[in-house]
Design a protein around this motif. Structure first.
Motif, mmCIF file in Angstrom:
data_model
loop_
_atom_site.group_PDB
_atom_site.id
_atom_site.type_symbol
_atom_site.label_atom_id
_atom_site.label_comp_id
_atom_site.label_asym_id
_atom_site.label_seq_id
_atom_site.Cartn_x
_atom_site.Cartn_y
_atom_site.Cartn_z
ATOM 1 N N GLN A 268 0.842 -1.197 0.000
ATOM 2 C CA GLN A 268 0.000 0.000 0.000
ATOM 3 C C GLN A 268 0.881 1.252 0.000
ATOM 4 O OE1 GLN A 268 -2.704 0.242 3.299
ATOM 5 N NE2 GLN A 268 -3.747 2.030 2.478
ATOM 6 N N CYS A 320 0.111 -3.414 11.242
ATOM 7 C CA CYS A 320 -1.260 -3.229 10.756
ATOM 8 C C CYS A 320 -1.512 -1.835 10.186
ATOM 9 C CB CYS A 320 -2.282 -3.502 11.868
ATOM 10 S SG CYS A 320 -2.203 -5.180 12.473
ATOM 11 N N SER A 323 -3.930 -2.453 7.190
ATOM 12 C CA SER A 323 -4.588 -3.755 7.294
ATOM 13 C C SER A 323 -5.442 -3.758 8.566
ATOM 14 C CB SER A 323 -3.579 -4.894 7.413
ATOM 15 O OG SER A 323 -2.455 -4.651 6.643
ATOM 16 N N HIS A 329 -8.221 -1.684 4.485
ATOM 17 C CA HIS A 329 -8.413 -3.092 4.167
ATOM 18 C C HIS A 329 -8.831 -3.830 5.431
ATOM 19 C CE1 HIS A 329 -6.593 -2.186 0.390
ATOM 20 N NE2 HIS A 329 -5.489 -1.745 0.981
ATOM 21 N N CYS A 332 -6.317 -9.153 7.223
ATOM 22 C CA CYS A 332 -4.999 -9.130 7.854
ATOM 23 C C CYS A 332 -3.966 -9.449 6.783
ATOM 24 C CB CYS A 332 -4.956 -10.188 8.957
ATOM 25 S SG CYS A 332 -3.293 -10.642 9.503
ATOM 26 N N SER A 333 -2.876 -8.707 6.751
ATOM 27 C CA SER A 333 -1.860 -8.944 5.719
ATOM 28 C C SER A 333 -0.976 -10.152 6.040
ATOM 29 C CB SER A 333 -0.999 -7.696 5.517
ATOM 30 O OG SER A 333 -1.756 -6.694 4.880
ATOM 31 N N CYS A 336 3.085 -9.333 8.354
ATOM 32 C CA CYS A 336 3.719 -8.195 9.022
ATOM 33 C C CYS A 336 4.251 -8.547 10.409
ATOM 34 C CB CYS A 336 2.742 -7.034 9.126
ATOM 35 S SG CYS A 336 1.739 -6.851 7.666
ATOM 36 N N ALA A 430 0.125 -2.366 4.365
ATOM 37 C CA ALA A 430 -0.724 -3.490 3.980
ATOM 38 C C ALA A 430 -0.303 -4.062 2.633
ATOM 39 C CB ALA A 430 -2.172 -3.030 3.899
ATOM 40 N N ILE A 431 -0.528 -5.378 2.509
ATOM 41 C CA ILE A 431 -0.339 -6.044 1.226
ATOM 42 C C ILE A 431 -1.605 -5.823 0.422
ATOM 43 C CG2 ILE A 431 -0.413 -8.361 0.237
ATOM 44 C CD1 ILE A 431 1.736 -9.150 2.202
ATOM 45 N N GLU A 432 -1.459 -5.367 -0.805
ATOM 46 C CA GLU A 432 -2.626 -5.089 -1.648
ATOM 47 C C GLU A 432 -2.535 -5.904 -2.916
ATOM 48 O OE1 GLU A 432 -2.530 -0.927 -2.493
ATOM 49 O OE2 GLU A 432 -3.875 -0.418 -0.850
ATOM 50 N N ASP A 451 -11.749 -8.008 -2.185
ATOM 51 C CA ASP A 451 -10.426 -7.506 -1.764
ATOM 52 C C ASP A 451 -9.457 -7.383 -2.931
ATOM 53 O OD1 ASP A 451 -10.073 -10.138 -2.357
ATOM 54 O OD2 ASP A 451 -9.676 -10.790 -0.298
ATOM 55 N N PRO A 480 -3.033 -12.704 0.788
ATOM 56 C CA PRO A 480 -1.791 -12.515 1.541
ATOM 57 C C PRO A 480 -1.303 -13.828 2.153
ATOM 58 C CG PRO A 480 -3.400 -10.830 2.122
ATOM 59 C CD PRO A 480 -4.117 -11.813 1.273
#
Lengths: 586, 607
Positions: A268, A320, A323, A329, A332-333, A336, A430-432, A451, A480
């Motif tokens: 992100q 977080c 996330s 979002h 949960c990524s 992390c 966050a992972i997107e 998502d 993720p």
């Protein structure tokens, strides 16, 4: 003997050379070293330091010439250390010492020629005016930033009007050829941290140690040739002639039977979270920035520095970020918590007295050995603060906060709001899903969830397959996950693909639809409806055509076709009617 | 309409700055007033050369020479000369000795020993009128070359004449042209013809005068060279400080184009040639061939190594023939009158080998401590004594001759013992000086040779481009040492050190500016070592020039206490009562020399 080969004598030894080859090259070939200060093989000879002046005799004519640019001709006799040559050379060294008395290359030469104290005294300048930097900048790099100014004894090297030049591309080529080291590159106040330590150290580099294939690549952003069209020194020195700056990215069509979609993820953009000041304050890094900075092959060789070159005494790691946050979002990524623990551990290992603060909502250490690692960190003295960071600011309330980044968060375990000043902050962003994941899914006839990650055929029974035959998914593109999970999923996808390939043939659906060319009016209703992209519109014939290999026989098109051109094989209208008739006849 | 008489009024820069143009207007008005405008024509001509006596006018057909004419003299001249028919005696040339006036130009010693080839049209044609030039056979050499001669024949003729480069190097022009043409034919790259008019030597103005008095001769010479070499394009690189010369060239090019003598299809032949004028920005080193071409290309005017000659790879890597103004100006006459005629002047017989001797004439600007300063043209091989004492009229105020400096700032100083030496390329080089472009500065006994060396080295230090180490650092250190010697702080080993530096510079410098730069020091050390030793050992300046080493003294026996000196002394250093002996306070004296100039009794002297 080739046509342009000639013979000359250097210090009495006969040498073969090419006609008009520079004398210094010929001498070097037989191990005769002629000192020079202004010559560099990659730059056109300039012939100004005059230290390489040697004696050339030819047909009773004696000439003093500079070896760096003198083109040899047949029959000349060269003397590189006759009495006259040495006398001249010594005085030139003395002259230069009179300008630059403390320069090492000069003092080394002086020692070699037995000059203890120059008769003109020693000057304090650092620049010997060899012009290597100027020629590098003008002729090789073609940036035209450096030049000579004034003339005679007042001559000096500088930029136009002695001002910082907009033309300078900070390539550093000038400094790299300077024999006295008098060119320094100042870090500009803004932007250097982002550009310099995060990019590759040199334009030509191997991306990372584990890169496959492990080949050097050119970074277009920093390569001089892409900025000025000049340089190309690498092309000259590459013996394999492997470098071609004109190479462009090409589109290639490959025919394949199966495809694995593993298009990965993106982090992100930290600037979306205004309260955390990413991009505003220099010492706030994303987790990926920190990974690069911390890497042993990275720009600092793995040393952790703040932008102004200090060793941080305290670092905050915020979990977080984006996330588990309804604003960004909900999911949960997943990775992390564990990489944040890894960062904390590595920081402690490199900077023992550095205070590390982890701000978390919940610690999710779910994998094998993960919980144990968490417990180990608790013992290592890493601080854990349970609470979401509300904001990061540089507005100090007292002296202890001055010049620091202050993290404000509610510590829910002790029930109070805390302000923690640190030197550096790492945001676990966050992972997107990739931005174009939706387009890609359309292209491959599969689909994405809310998502943005690809949807598998069945969450439990077919986790790597998609609704489209022959299309598989693996890795974070699906959702993720950490590296072990990704590798496992990729393995599963690969074996699914292999089993298909192994069969050599694919079982197609027997019951498929068909479109009658005679009846089809080309209304294209079916084209949009087909979930398997099996129907395409033929513009020339003005009809819709069906690819039977892709058709799953779902019957959607049959039901929708207004003219009755689309029919289900073995279940045609007249067959059904005949069947009904048969039943009713009994 | 035929005029009964012509007034040839010199309009060289020297005379113009003395008011020649005002004089012209006054003359015209006066003639009109007397209604003589249809009988007497006023013609402005190029430099007559006798600059010391300007403004100059010559009345033809009688050949009467008037000098130092002021506008107030005009009514007298018109009244006496044109109405009554008798020369005005007070305006005739008398010479330094104030002897009997000499009315005719041809009888004046300054002119009598000169031989005019390059300056043949000086004072004869109006430089702004091409018709004047054509009337004296102008452009007939070009016509002869284009219609009767092949390029090879022209080159052979120039080679046979022994014409050597007048810019200073003395390289045979014919050989240069031949190499240039060969490079052109071999590579098939169009050559260029360049004229070097970047005359930067202090005190030298030959090229300026040639252009100002006869611009078409230069253009014609260049056109012939272009035809012989195969060039279609030519440049004249002229220094920015010569606006009049540039204007005359521009005008001449315009007129020549109108007459079809420049431009496309010259004289209806296939030969086309255009000339462009490019202005230098004032760097002395741009007179050097490679620096000049760099400057022409728009680069910084700095020289490069000459291991590859400009004649093969010069301006934009094209074969480039660079000659000096005077060299080109010689060409038309050689074509017209033949190489035998040219070779018969000067020394040696160059017809087989152009390096053998120095043929033709040379223009010098004779300046310094000499009575008749001005521009002269003499045959090669004439002695320095003839130039200085016969043409130049000797040293003013009966002072003793000390040295003559030839060849510009990089030339050398020759002493009295060399006065009978013939003036040609090889003899001058052998004596440690050089021909250069023709500057000649005469020095009398009141000149300090160390100071002279210091002056030239300081000039060269300013003008060195600073590219190569020996020139940049060598000149700087030489200047330091010379300054020290002039201040009386010299050491005995300085002389040997200066010599060593000079030799290394001759060996190692990149261009001719650097290799010849030590000449003023080396030649003064060779011929005037005693003066150096006087400065170093006895702290005395024999010429009375170096301020730190002299004191002003009042002669007890001569001073009559007239107070003239006390009035001019700006530092109030002179004290004394009226009619009584004065004295100078040496602590206050700034050694300006004002007192010596005003003292009527010659009572003040330098010690």
């Amino acid at each position: 003997m080739a046509d342009n080969t000639i013979k000359i004598k250097i210090n009495g030894f006969e040498v073969e050379a090419f006609d008009r080859q520079p004398l210094i090259e010929v001498a070097e070939k037989i191990g005769v070293k002629i000192p020079t200060l202004c010559h560099n093989p990659i730059i056109e000879p300039y012939g100004v330091c005059r230290i390489c002046t040697v004696e050339v005799r030819h047909r009773n004519r004696v000439r003093m010439v500079t070896a760096c640019n003198y083109p040899v001709t047949n029959g000349i006799e060269v003397f590189t250390d006759s009495e006259r040559v040495i006398r001249n050379r010594k005085l030139i060294i003395e002259w230069l010492l009179g300008r630059c008395g403390n320069v090492k290359v000069l003092n080394d030469l002086a020692e070699q020629y037995g000059i203890t104290e120059p008769r003109f005294g020693r000057g304090t300048d650092d620049c010997i005016l060899c012009g290597l930097c100027v020629r590098m900048c003008q002729d090789v790099v073609k940036a035209n930033v450096l030049g000579f100014f004034e003339r005679g004894p007042k001559r000096y090297v500088s930029t136009s009007f002695d001002q910082t030049s907009d033309l300078c591309i900070t390539c550093g080529a000038c400094a790299s050829v300077c024999p006295t080291g008098c060119i320094k590159i100042d870090k500009l106040e803004e932007g250097t941290y982002k550009e310099m330590p995060m990019g590759p150290v040199t334009p030509i580099h191997i991306d990372f140690m584990q890169a496959v294939p492990k080949k050097a690549v050119i970074d277009k952003e920093s390569c001089i040739n892409f900025k000025t069209g000049g340089c190309k020194v690498c092309v000259d020195v590459c013996e394999a002639e492997a470098i071609d700056h004109s190479m462009e990215a090409k589109e290639k069509e490959v025919d394949v039977g199966t495809i694995i979609l593993s298009t990965g993820f993106k982090l992100q953009n930290g600037e979306e979270l205004k309260e955390y000041g990413y991009g505003k304050y220099p010492n706030i890094l994303s987790s990926l920035d920190f990974e690069v900075l911390n890497n042993a092959n990275g720009p600092t060789g793995g040393k952790i520095f703040t932008q102004d070159g200090r060793v941080p005494k305290s670092i905050g790691i915020v979990h977080c970020v984006g996330s588990r946050d309804k604003k960004y979002h909900e999911y949960c990524s997943r990775v992390c918590c564990m990489y944040a623990l890894k960062f904390a551990h590595l920081i402690k290992e490199k900077i023992h007295d550095c205070e590390v603060y982890n701000f978390y909502i919940d610690m999710r250490c779910f994998g094998k050995g993960y919980e144990e690692f968490y417990n180990r960190l608790l013992k290592e003295g890493v601080n854990f603060v349970r609470g979401k960071v509300a904001e990061i600011t540089d507005a100090a309330l007292d002296k202890s906060e001055q010049g620091k980044l202050i993290l404000r968060a509610e510590d829910t375990l002790i029930g109070t709001v805390r302000r923690i000043p640190v030197d550096m902050v790492v945001l676990c962003l966050a992972i997107e899903a990739q931005e174009d994941a939706k387009e890609v899914s359309h292209f491959f006839s599969c689909s994405v969830g809310r998502d943005g990650f690809f949807i598998e055929k069945h969450p439990k029974l077919a986790p790597v397959s998609t609704a489209a035959d022959g299309i598989f998914i693996a890795g974070v593109a699906q959702g993720p996950k950490d590296i072990p999970d990704t590798v496992a999923q990729a393995g599963a996808a690969a074996s699914a693909v292999l089993s298909l390939i192994q069969q050599k043939e694919v079982e197609a659906e027997v019951v498929t639809a068909s479109i009658d060319e005679e009846i089809c009016s080309g209304c294209q209703i079916c084209v949009g409806l087909c979930p398997y992209t099996a129907i395409t519109y033929n513009k020339d014939k003005n009809i819709s055509e069906l690819n039977e290999a892709l058709c799953k026989g779902c019957g959607t098109c049959v039901a929708a076709c207004p003219s009755g051109a689309a029919q289900q094989k073995n279940f045609r209208d007249n067959q059904i009617f005949a069947e009904i008739k048969g039943i009713l006849a009994v | 309409m035929a005029y009964r008489s012509h007034i040839l009024l010199c309009s060289g820069t020297g005379c113009v700055s003395c008011g020649a143009f005002t004089l012209k207007e006054t003359l015209k008005t006066e003639l009109q007033k007397r209604n003589l405008q249809d009988e007497i024509q006023v013609v402005t001509t190029g430099c007559q050369g006798f600059c010391a006596e300007g403004p100059i006018m010559i009345v033809q057909p009688d050949g009467i020479f008037y000098c130092q004419v002021k506008p107030s003299d005009v009514p007298t001249i018109v009244e006496e000369h044109f109405i009554k028919g008798r020369p005005v005696k007070k305006l005739l040339y008398t010479g330094a000795a104030k002897a009997t006036p000499i009315p005719a130009l041809k009888d004046i010693p300054f002119f009598a020993k000169q031989q005019l080839v390059v300056l043949r049209n000086r004072g004869l044609v109006d430089p702004d009128k091409i018709e004047d030039y054509i009337a004296v056979d102008g452009y007939s050499a070009l016509s002869k070359a284009l219609t009767e001669m092949k390029p090879e024949a022209i080159i052979a003729e120039i080679k046979r004449s022994g014409l050597r480069g007048r810019g200073g190097g003395g390289f045979p022009a014919g050989i240069k042209w031949e190499t240039c043409r060969k490079a052109y034919l071999q590579r098939n790259v169009e050559p260029v013809v360049i004229c070097n008019a970047d005359e930067g030597d202090p005190g030298a103005y030959m090229d300026r005068s040639i252009i100002e008095s006869d611009p078409h001769a230069v253009l014609e010479g260049m056109a012939i060279a272009a035809y012989a070499i195969g060039a279609k394009e030519g440049f004249i690189y002229i220094r920015h400080e010569y606006p009049l010369a540039r204007q005359r060239l521009l005008n001449a090019i315009e007129q020549a184009k109108e007459y079809g003598l420049l431009g496309e299809n010259i004289l209806n032949t296939n030969f086309s040639f255009n000339i462009e004028i490019v202005q230098g920005a004032g760097a002395f080193v741009c007179g050097e061939s490679t620096a000049l071409m760099a400057s022409l290309e728009g680069e910084v005017g700095e020289p490069r190594a000459k291991y590859i000659h400009t004649v093969e790879y010069g301006y934009k890597n094209r074969p480039s023939n660079l000659n000096n103004v005077e060299t080109y100006a010689n060409v038309p006459l050689i074509i017209l009158r033949g190489s035998d005629w040219f070779a018969s002047m000067g020394t040696g017989d160059p017809r087989e080998n152009p390096w053998n001797g120095s043929s033709g004439t040379k223009v010098f600007s004779l300046v310094g401590k000499v009575n008749n300063t001005g521009l002269i043209e003499v045959p090669m091989g004439i002695s320095l004594r003839e130039i200085i004492f016969d043409i130049g009229g000797g040293i003013p105020k009966g002072k003793k001759f000390k040295a003559v400096q030839t060849g510009g700032p990089s030339g050398g100083c020759l002493p009295e013992s060399k006065l009978d030496m013939p003036v040609d390329f090889d003899s001058l080089t052998e004596a440690g000086s050089m021909m250069g472009s023709g500057g000649m500065i005469v020095m009398d006994e009141e000149t300090c040779m160390v100071d002279v060396a210091r002056y030239f080295i300081s000039f060269l230090t300013e003008e060195s481009c600073g590219k190569c180490t020996p020139c940049r650092e060598g000149l700087r250190t030489m200047l330091d040492i010379l300054n020290r010697i002039c201040e009386g702080k010299g050491k005995e080993e300085d002389i040997a050190f200066l010599e060593e530096m000079g030799e290394v510079m001759q060996d190692c410098c990149l261009c001719a500016l650097g290799t010849s730069a030590p000449n003023p020091v080396l030649s003064t050390i060779e011929y005037f070592k005693n003066e150096y030793l006087e400065h170093i050992k006895n702290h005395k300046c024999p010429g009375g020039v170096c301020k730190e080493l002299i004191t002003y003294v009042i002669d007890k026996n001569k001073c009559d206490g007239c107070h003239a000196c006390t009035k001019v002394c700006s530092s109030n250093a002179i004290k004394g009562e009226a009619k009584k002996l004065h004295s100078i306070d040496t602590t206050k004296c700034i050694k300006c020399g004002a007192c010596i100039e005003v003292c009527t009794k010659d009572a003040i002297y330098k010690e």
